[in-house]
Design an enzyme around this catalytic site. Structure first.
Site, mmCIF file in Angstrom:
data_model
loop_
_atom_site.group_PDB
_atom_site.id
_atom_site.type_symbol
_atom_site.label_atom_id
_atom_site.label_comp_id
_atom_site.label_asym_id
_atom_site.label_seq_id
_atom_site.Cartn_x
_atom_site.Cartn_y
_atom_site.Cartn_z
ATOM 1 N N CYS A 2 0.843 -1.198 0.000
ATOM 2 C CA CYS A 2 0.000 0.000 0.000
ATOM 3 C C CYS A 2 0.877 1.247 0.000
ATOM 4 C CB CYS A 2 -0.863 -0.006 1.251
ATOM 5 S SG CYS A 2 -1.847 -1.507 1.375
ATOM 6 N N ARG A 27 2.667 1.782 -7.076
ATOM 7 C CA ARG A 27 2.704 0.635 -6.154
ATOM 8 C C ARG A 27 1.473 -0.237 -6.332
ATOM 9 N NH1 ARG A 27 6.212 1.970 -1.706
ATOM 10 N NH2 ARG A 27 5.116 0.582 -0.298
ATOM 11 N N TRP A 74 -3.579 -1.793 -1.451
ATOM 12 C CA TRP A 74 -3.381 -3.004 -2.254
ATOM 13 C C TRP A 74 -3.918 -4.116 -1.354
ATOM 14 C CZ3 TRP A 74 -1.843 -4.819 -6.955
ATOM 15 C CH2 TRP A 74 -1.477 -6.151 -7.047
ATOM 16 N N ASN A 100 0.170 -0.298 6.067
ATOM 17 C CA ASN A 100 0.717 -1.108 4.977
ATOM 18 C C ASN A 100 1.323 -2.338 5.636
ATOM 19 O OD1 ASN A 100 1.823 -2.113 2.651
ATOM 20 N ND2 ASN A 100 3.638 -0.797 2.698
ATOM 21 N N GLY A 101 0.819 -3.528 5.304
ATOM 22 C CA GLY A 101 1.356 -4.754 5.915
ATOM 23 C C GLY A 101 0.228 -5.701 6.268
ATOM 24 N N GLU A 481 10.048 -22.196 -18.441
ATOM 25 C CA GLU A 481 9.924 -20.834 -17.910
ATOM 26 C C GLU A 481 11.177 -20.018 -18.212
ATOM 27 O OE1 GLU A 481 7.697 -19.003 -17.044
ATOM 28 O OE2 GLU A 481 8.654 -17.369 -15.930
ATOM 29 N N LYS A 485 11.156 -16.548 -20.393
ATOM 30 C CA LYS A 485 11.753 -15.292 -19.911
ATOM 31 C C LYS A 485 12.701 -14.718 -20.958
ATOM 32 C CE LYS A 485 9.629 -14.238 -17.303
ATOM 33 N NZ LYS A 485 8.513 -15.143 -17.247
ATOM 34 N N GLU A 488 10.808 -13.563 -24.278
ATOM 35 C CA GLU A 488 9.838 -12.460 -24.228
ATOM 36 C C GLU A 488 10.484 -11.105 -23.933
ATOM 37 O OE1 GLU A 488 6.756 -12.452 -21.271
ATOM 38 O OE2 GLU A 488 7.980 -13.556 -19.856
ATOM 39 N N HIS A 504 15.025 -36.546 -29.844
ATOM 40 C CA HIS A 504 13.936 -36.802 -30.810
ATOM 41 C C HIS A 504 13.714 -35.604 -31.722
ATOM 42 C CE1 HIS A 504 13.041 -40.468 -28.591
ATOM 43 N NE2 HIS A 504 13.270 -39.745 -27.510
ATOM 44 N N LYS A 603 0.720 -6.766 -19.916
ATOM 45 C CA LYS A 603 0.901 -7.388 -18.599
ATOM 46 C C LYS A 603 -0.242 -8.361 -18.312
ATOM 47 C CE LYS A 603 2.625 -8.452 -14.723
ATOM 48 N NZ LYS A 603 3.741 -9.445 -14.765
HETATM 49 C C1 AGP Z 1 4.903 -14.188 -18.395
HETATM 50 O O1 AGP Z 1 6.160 -13.573 -18.202
HETATM 51 C C2 AGP Z 1 4.014 -13.421 -19.331
HETATM 52 N N1 AGP Z 1 3.893 -12.065 -18.946
HETATM 53 C C3 AGP Z 1 2.679 -14.116 -19.585
HETATM 54 O O2 AGP Z 1 2.966 -15.382 -20.112
HETATM 55 C C4 AGP Z 1 1.756 -14.304 -18.364
HETATM 56 O O3 AGP Z 1 2.314 -15.244 -17.478
HETATM 57 C C5 AGP Z 1 0.411 -14.839 -18.879
HETATM 58 O O4 AGP Z 1 -0.160 -13.848 -19.720
HETATM 59 C C6 AGP Z 1 -0.574 -15.177 -17.741
HETATM 60 O O5 AGP Z 1 -0.853 -14.027 -17.025
HETATM 61 P P1 AGP Z 1 -1.646 -14.193 -15.618
HETATM 62 O O6 AGP Z 1 -0.764 -14.977 -14.712
HETATM 63 O O7 AGP Z 1 -1.874 -12.791 -15.145
HETATM 64 O O8 AGP Z 1 -2.926 -14.919 -15.901
#
Ligand code: AGP
Length: 608
Positions: A2, A27, A74, A100-101, A481, A485, A488, A504, A603
């Site tokens: 927060c 934040r 938050w 906040n906490g 993963e 990273k 992307e 394979h 995002k």
């Molecule tokens: C991951 O780094 C990406 N930003 C993307 O794959 C993300 O994980 C995916 O869109 C799912 O988002 P969410 O966890 O908010 O549902």
């Protein structure tokens, strides 16, 4: 996470508070509010939604007063409603408090206060704290705050005002950042310097266990036992943007480095060492409900789908329940076999991903119980599932998900403990897992302390155009993963594969220009991974290996290695992913990419 801001001085407080809250918007928040001492008492205005909604309310009614506090929330306890927004007031209505906490023993305190006739208007732990301060108030606000804080467990950054003391503001800190802004005949408190930078660059950082009392004549710092503490006044050198990133060059790096705390926060209050299990009452599943589950489907997208795959290994290994992991976009359109003995888990940092939301709705239509592992409190998925666990990872601003991933894996471990201990998992196994979980924050920190080693690795490989990530067992999803990273944020084409699967097809790609990242801890399949590394080396591939200490076999075979601490096999992903997050970050920076907002990405993908 927060936002807190407070003011004592000659100027009208409301405008300064709103300006400070505006600076703290990064934040993340879902509601906001202010309280001002207006000469005849306490004026409190609060509103769910964006700060602009609060500002709209304040144009209709602007409290006058030169002492005040402001807050952006938050949500951690209770949905983001106007009633749950801060400030909260005590039973008498004379004391206003922002926080906040997390107050861990708020429930127990609330019960005692209710027995003494207190009534509560919100679902928050903060309101309980406000009432406790009110109970402790006997003419001195600073003493009442100190006495109340001696009763609470948990983390807090608070600011408090009282209509019986119109020239005083008391603030305190334990576990959540708080600083004092020293102006010219005026004083501020804030969660971070961005809130007050336009008024002063002179700040005093409070440490845990410290309080500050602001009056029109100045301020003093003390501890809860009233011992005065001399604190240095620091000059802020950073610009606003840098402050919002906590001094880090990018939000992604800040969020990678927050993981010792966020891993700890996700576990906080859930681990029951004695019984070797986890308390996850938010699932809204009784023991019998859990015993009736004969199949689990975990549905998600992107990074969250990778954590789901780790959950599959955990739950099948330790809870012996069949688990299927489904891309949400696939699950929603096929004709899945789901009934009232199926538990469908939706994993989503944002809680707004359209495909995951649609998959959850489809599962509910077919009669499944649904739970959500979500970071954003009050998000759509969090409101539509039958129960769930909030990640408490704080806002994740960087588009590339990092701290949410490790918190998702922790939440899946909590569910595994709870479900497993109702089945074949012994109390000793449960305690061993809890011990492993408890050690993780320090182990993550130990890895982060060696970030320069990863930066040096990135310096060697940032020019690559392709990369292969390989892992086995529970580290296969880590390979996926790590590859996501890298691709992307650096736009290097990277693929994750089960290590054995390389033969394979992908092995045709191996040459001296293809870095191959192996996740190769000393686990049950270590010998197999060594063979896979040898296969890559035999074809001239460059191997980067994430390994454990003392693994000379891998060290001898790899072109570059990074060592991580040992933990239980099933918890290794939490540690193995950290150097891969850092590697992708440093490579992307070296390639001049926009790390926090990579091209073409959002995002939260709230459309199909
Ligand atoms: C991951 O780094 C990406 N930003 C993307 O794959 C993300 O994980 C995916 O869109 C799912 O988002 P969410 O966890 O908010 O549902």
């Amino acid at each position: 996470m927060c936002g807190i801001v407070g003011y004592v001085g000659p100027r009208q407080a409301v405008g300064l508070l709103i300006e400070g809250l505006r600076r703290l918007e990064y934040r993340g928040y879902d509601s906001s509010g202010i309280a001002v001492l207006n000469g005849s008492g306490l004026a409190v205005v609060k509103q769910s939604g964006k700060l602009s909604a609060l500002e709209q309310r304040l144009t209709e009614y602007t409290p006058k007063g030169t002492v005040g506090i402001g807050h952006t929330r938050w949500a951690t306890h209770g949905p983001p409603t106007t009633g749950n927004a801060h400030p909260h007031v005590d039973q008498s209505g004379k004391i206003a408090l922002i926080h906040n906490g997390i107050i861990e023993n708020a429930g127990a305190i609330k019960k005692v206060l209710e027995q003494r006739g207190h009534t509560f208007k919100s679902d928050t732990d903060t309101e309980v704290l406000a009432h406790l301060v009110g109970v402790c108030y006997r003419g001195s606000l600073e003493e009442a705050v100190a006495e109340a804080l001696r009763e609470v467990d948990g983390a807090y950054g608070i600011a408090v005002i009282c209509s019986d003391e119109p020239d005083v503001l008391v603030a305190a800190r334990k576990g959540s950042p708080l600083l004092v802004g020293v102006g010219d005949g005026e004083w501020f408190v804030a969660s971070d310097a961005s809130a007050i930078l336009s008024h002063t660059r002179s700040v005093v950082y409070l440490d845990d266990g410290e309080m500050v009392v602001l009056t029109r004549k100045g301020y003093h710092v003390r501890d809860l036992a009233a011992t005065r503490i001399e604190k240095p006044v620091n000059q802020i050198e950073w610009d606003l943007a840098t402050i919002e990133r906590g001094g880090y060059a990018h939000f992604m790096l800040k969020e990678i480095f927050e993981q010792p705390d966020t891993v700890r926060n996700t576990m906080r209050g859930h681990l029951l060492e004695e019984e070797g299990t986890a308390r996850v009452s938010g699932l809204n599943l009784t023991d019998d409900d859990i015993k009736r589950i004969n199949r689990i489907v975990i549905t998600a997208c992107g990074t969250s789908w990778h954590s789901a795959l780790i959950g599959e290994y955990m739950l099948e290994e330790l809870a012996r329940i069949p688990v299927e992991v489904e891309y949400a976009s696939e699950f929603r359109y096929r004709n899945p076999v789901v009934d009232d003995r199926t538990l469908v888990i939706g994993i989503s940092q944002s809680g707004e991903t359209a495909d995951t939301l649609a998959a959850i709705r489809e599962a509910k239509r077919r009669g499944a119980r649904t739970i959500g592992l979500v970071n954003v409190v009050g998000s759509t998925i969090a409101r539509e599932v039958d129960g769930g666990i909030y990640l408490h990872a704080g806002p994740e601003v960087g588009v590339a998900s990092t701290k949410a991933f490790t918190s998702q894996v922790i939440a899946l471990a909590l569910i595994t403990l709870r479900f497993g201990r109702l089945r074949n998992l012994s109390i000793l196994q449960g305690r061993q897992i809890i011990q492993g979980l408890r050690a993780l924050p320090e182990q993550v920190q130990e890895i982060l302390d060696r970030a320069p080693e990863v930066e040096a690795l990135a310096e060697r490989f940032w020019r690559s155009n392709n990369a292969l990530y390989l892992g086995r067992g529970v580290n296969f999803p880590v390979a996926l993963e790590g590859a996501l990273k890298l691709k992307e944020i650096s736009y290097i084409h990277a693929e994750g594969y089960p290590a054995a699967e390389m033969k394979h097809g992908p092995i045709a790609l191996i040459d001296e220009n293809m870095p191959v990242v192996f996740i190769a801890p000393k686990d049950a399949v270590h010998g197999k991974i060594v063979s896979n590394v040898e296969e890559v080396r035999a074809r001239g591939g460059q191997v980067i290996a994430i390994k454990n200490d003392g693994d000379d076999q891998i060290k001898r075979l790899a072109s570059a290695t990074f060592t991580i601490p040992e933990t239980l096999d099933l918890l290794t992903p939490i540690l193995a992913i950290i150097p891969l997050q850092l590697f992708s970050y440093y490579v992307a920076v070296r390639r001049g990419c926009n790390v926090d907002q990579p091209r073409n990405l959002a995002k939260s993908v709230t459309v199909e």
